[in-house]
Design a protein around this motif. Sequence first.
Motif, PDB file in Angstrom:
ATOM      1  N   LEU A 119       0.406  -0.890   0.154  1.00 52.60           N
ATOM      2  CA  LEU A 119      -0.075   0.099   0.072  1.00 52.60           C
ATOM      3  C   LEU A 119       1.151   1.392   0.320  1.00 52.60           C
ATOM      4  N   ARG A 120       0.530   2.157  -0.924  1.00 51.73           N
ATOM      5  CA  ARG A 120       1.574   3.490  -1.205  1.00 51.73           C
ATOM      6  C   ARG A 120       0.725   4.366  -0.578  1.00 51.73           C
ATOM      7  N   VAL A 121       1.191   5.389   0.620  1.00 50.42           N
ATOM      8  CA  VAL A 121       0.185   6.290   1.191  1.00 50.42           C
ATOM      9  C   VAL A 121       0.511   7.671  -0.010  1.00 50.42           C
ATOM     10  N   PRO A 122      -0.466   7.963  -0.874  1.00 47.47           N
ATOM     11  CA  PRO A 122      -0.282   9.545  -1.610  1.00 47.47           C
ATOM     12  C   PRO A 122       0.042  10.306  -1.154  1.00 47.47           C
ATOM     13  N   SER A 123       1.313  11.087  -2.201  1.00 46.35           N
ATOM     14  CA  SER A 123       1.618  12.410  -2.018  1.00 46.35           C
ATOM     15  C   SER A 123       0.867  12.721  -2.479  1.00 46.35           C
ATOM     16  N   VAL A 124       1.005  14.287  -1.801  1.00 45.74           N
ATOM     17  CA  VAL A 124      -0.353  15.700  -1.732  1.00 45.74           C
ATOM     18  C   VAL A 124       0.825  16.465  -2.484  1.00 45.74           C
ATOM     19  N   PRO A 125      -0.041  17.720  -3.086  1.00 44.10           N
ATOM     20  CA  PRO A 125      -1.073  17.572  -3.754  1.00 44.10           C
ATOM     21  C   PRO A 125      -0.976  16.873  -4.885  1.00 44.10           C
ATOM     22  N   PHE A 126      -2.302  15.957  -5.600  1.00 43.64           N
ATOM     23  CA  PHE A 126      -2.482  14.845  -6.694  1.00 43.64           C
ATOM     24  C   PHE A 126      -2.227  15.403  -7.417  1.00 43.64           C
ATOM     25  N   PRO A 127      -1.634  15.278  -8.577  1.00 48.82           N
ATOM     26  CA  PRO A 127      -1.449  16.063 -10.442  1.00 48.82           C
ATOM     27  C   PRO A 127      -3.197  16.185 -10.543  1.00 48.82           C
ATOM     28  N   ARG A 128      -3.241  17.477 -11.316  1.00 38.67           N
ATOM     29  CA  ARG A 128      -4.050  17.539 -11.965  1.00 38.67           C
ATOM     30  C   ARG A 128      -4.036  18.042 -13.149  1.00 38.67           C
ATOM     31  N   ILE A 129      -5.307  17.319 -13.814  1.00 37.13           N
ATOM     32  CA  ILE A 129      -5.250  17.804 -16.051  1.00 37.13           C
ATOM     33  C   ILE A 129      -6.746  18.036 -15.775  1.00 37.13           C
ATOM     34  N   THR A 130      -6.682  19.104 -16.545  1.00 30.81           N
ATOM     35  CA  THR A 130      -8.251  19.685 -17.620  1.00 30.81           C
ATOM     36  C   THR A 130      -8.566  18.732 -18.452  1.00 30.81           C
ATOM     37  N   MET A 131      -9.836  18.735 -18.856  1.00 34.61           N
ATOM     38  CA  MET A 131     -10.408  18.039 -19.324  1.00 34.61           C
ATOM     39  C   MET A 131     -10.207  17.856 -20.765  1.00 34.61           C
ATOM     40  N   ALA A 132      -9.545  19.116 -21.254  1.00 33.50           N
ATOM     41  CA  ALA A 132      -8.974  20.119 -22.179  1.00 33.50           C
ATOM     42  C   ALA A 132      -7.732  19.157 -22.872  1.00 33.50           C
ATOM     43  N   GLN A 133      -6.617  19.157 -21.647  1.00 35.95           N
ATOM     44  CA  GLN A 133      -5.476  18.908 -21.490  1.00 35.95           C
ATOM     45  C   GLN A 133      -5.230  16.919 -21.810  1.00 35.95           C
ATOM     46  N   ALA A 134      -6.426  16.497 -21.267  1.00 39.50           N
ATOM     47  CA  ALA A 134      -6.713  15.120 -21.508  1.00 39.50           C
ATOM     48  C   ALA A 134      -6.554  14.356 -22.205  1.00 39.50           C
ATOM     49  N   LEU A 135      -7.501  15.377 -23.240  1.00 38.36           N
ATOM     50  CA  LEU A 135      -7.874  15.296 -24.458  1.00 38.36           C
ATOM     51  C   LEU A 135      -6.804  14.913 -25.257  1.00 38.36           C
ATOM     52  N   GLU A 136      -5.604  16.073 -24.886  1.00 36.02           N
ATOM     53  CA  GLU A 136      -4.286  16.019 -25.641  1.00 36.02           C
ATOM     54  C   GLU A 136      -4.005  14.688 -25.177  1.00 36.02           C
ATOM     55  N   ILE A 137      -3.683  14.480 -24.547  1.00 37.51           N
ATOM     56  CA  ILE A 137      -2.583  13.607 -23.595  1.00 37.51           C
ATOM     57  C   ILE A 137      -3.174  11.867 -24.639  1.00 37.51           C
ATOM     58  N   LEU A 138      -4.749  12.120 -24.676  1.00 31.26           N
ATOM     59  CA  LEU A 138      -5.393  10.705 -25.106  1.00 31.26           C
ATOM     60  C   LEU A 138      -4.450  10.969 -26.763  1.00 31.26           C
ATOM     61  N   LYS A 139      -4.695  11.985 -27.259  1.00 35.48           N
ATOM     62  CA  LYS A 139      -4.549  12.199 -28.636  1.00 35.48           C
ATOM     63  C   LYS A 139      -2.614  11.673 -28.707  1.00 35.48           C
ATOM     64  N   GLU A 140      -2.189  11.841 -28.363  1.00 32.32           N
ATOM     65  CA  GLU A 140      -0.789  11.646 -27.687  1.00 32.32           C
ATOM     66  C   GLU A 140      -0.635  10.469 -27.952  1.00 32.32           C
ATOM     67  N   VAL A 141      -1.516   9.565 -27.213  1.00 34.72           N
ATOM     68  CA  VAL A 141      -1.013   8.438 -26.957  1.00 34.72           C
ATOM     69  C   VAL A 141      -1.644   7.193 -27.402  1.00 34.72           C
ATOM     70  N   GLY A 142      -2.242   8.015 -28.336  1.00 34.35           N
ATOM     71  CA  GLY A 142      -3.299   6.951 -29.513  1.00 34.35           C
ATOM     72  C   GLY A 142      -4.447   6.751 -29.258  1.00 34.35           C
ATOM     73  N   TYR A 143      -5.169   6.865 -28.193  1.00 34.96           N
ATOM     74  CA  TYR A 143      -5.714   6.220 -27.322  1.00 34.96           C
ATOM     75  C   TYR A 143      -7.372   7.208 -28.119  1.00 34.96           C
ATOM     76  N   GLN A 144      -8.709   6.330 -28.600  1.00 33.09           N
ATOM     77  CA  GLN A 144      -9.201   6.570 -29.346  1.00 33.09           C
ATOM     78  C   GLN A 144     -10.881   6.247 -28.025  1.00 33.09           C
ATOM     79  N   ILE A 145     -11.009   7.453 -27.779  1.00 31.71           N
ATOM     80  CA  ILE A 145     -12.283   7.440 -27.042  1.00 31.71           C
ATOM     81  C   ILE A 145     -13.489   7.299 -27.888  1.00 31.71           C
ATOM     82  N   PRO A 146     -14.976   6.485 -27.791  1.00 30.44           N
ATOM     83  CA  PRO A 146     -15.303   6.615 -28.339  1.00 30.44           C
ATOM     84  C   PRO A 146     -16.986   7.024 -28.923  1.00 30.44           C
ATOM     85  N   PRO A 147     -16.976   7.497 -30.050  1.00 34.02           N
ATOM     86  CA  PRO A 147     -17.636   8.254 -30.325  1.00 34.02           C
ATOM     87  C   PRO A 147     -18.792   8.798 -29.948  1.00 34.02           C
TER      88      PRO A 147
END
Length: 439
Positions: A272-300
């Motif tokens: 069990l790993r006790v999480p360090s704070v703060p947790f990373p935060r990403i906006t939905m817009a950044q998330a979509l960019e990251i998914l594009k970058e890693v080649g993951y396609q969200i179902p339409p």
Amino acid sequence: MERTKIADLRQHIGEKVKVQGFLQTLRDQKKMQFLILRDLSGLVQVAFWKANDPALAEKISATPTESVVSVTGTVVDNPIVKLGGLEIQLETYEVIGPAEAPIPLDPTAEALPSIDYRLDWRFLDMRRPPVTLLFKVQTTAEAAFREYWLKHDFIEIHSPKLMGSPSESGAELFEVQYFETKAYLAQSPQFYKQMAMAAGFERVFEIGPVFRADPSFTSRHMTEFTGIDMEISYIESHEDVMRFLENMLQYVYQRVKDAHDEEIKQHFGVDLRVPSVPFPRITMAQALEILKEVGYQIPPEKKGDIDPGGERALADYIKRTYDHDFFYLIDWPISVRPFYHMRHADQPHLTKSFDLIANGTEIVTGAQREHRYEILRQQAIEKGLSIQSIQFYLDFFRYGCPPHGGFGLGLSRLLMVMLNLPNIREAVFLFRGPNRLHP
Ligand code: ATP
């Protein structure tokens, strides 16, 4: 004679004790019998010389395993015994809760039957030490949440689960006959947590049942689950809620680790790993960019939302980039959020909301709520809600209500990610799903 817990036997070497528990195994040898007894605290070996009382030896031989037995005898230190280096030399023996044989589910068997079969016989399944441990962990975690809230001046509420109108939307709603009229089972304590804010309670929490008429068969949805909810006043944004939540989760993980670290390693293979704070935060817009970058396609069909596969792909990215098991996904578009989420003043298409993803699974949704009556009313109309049916809720905001926000966390989802379980059915006392209402 008072019963002694198996875990406490070492303090009674040389003394006569009484232990009671399940007869886990019986090794019936020519001259001796060795019984392994199990109670909630552990296992102990009990030895009996058959020649001492052949009739009693026969009674022992005839006891089906998993029967509940009561034994008295003397505790002796015996380093050869694998189980804790001690054994009880049996003097009296009684079967106080006989088991029928054969047993439909043997809690000591190496090979586990299917989860569905195990749920049919859940009380036998729960005799297995990993399952018992899960509920000890749950108890520690819930107590830790409470401790943390009490330290921070929270008030506990118990809101009704029978409602006259839906709390979220018409979807996923259980309708029940209520005398001459209809009632609905609460889909969350949302409205009532906010009512407490309008009442001036400032900080509230609730741990209680939540009902969702969700017909899907996934590994993380139930039709009834335990929700861990809180709401706080006088915040400036959803950031205040996220900060509180991450500190609280760190506290909860630490308490669980302090209490159960070794057992969790042993039974779940999890360090069990006790999480360090703060947790990373990403906006939905950044998330979509990251998914594009890693080649993951969200179902339409997921327009504006992120599917579970997307959550996992983002979690992998966060793990690689920040070495963190948790992250906040923030600023969701209004199309996928309920009407009561506050919107960004400068970006009105985005809500001041977040999801918390832990080990690739969503475990929390939270937001700053809209507390300005007219705007809230407008947002409800926009979402197509019937104002008449929620007027009682809208009234909370007409006579002075502080700015506030909060979140809802699924208790079993938390246990699932904490103990790395493949399915939520493993992380709840009794699973309720579209085709499971028994036992
Ligand atoms: P999901 O997107 O996974 O269906 P949700 O967005 O509908 O969840 P919320 O309404 O935001 O969930 O509920 C808050 C939290 O309650 C979730 O993050 C999750 O931990 C838990 N939860 C929601 N629905 C369920 C369910 N059907 N079974 C178990 N836990 C749930």
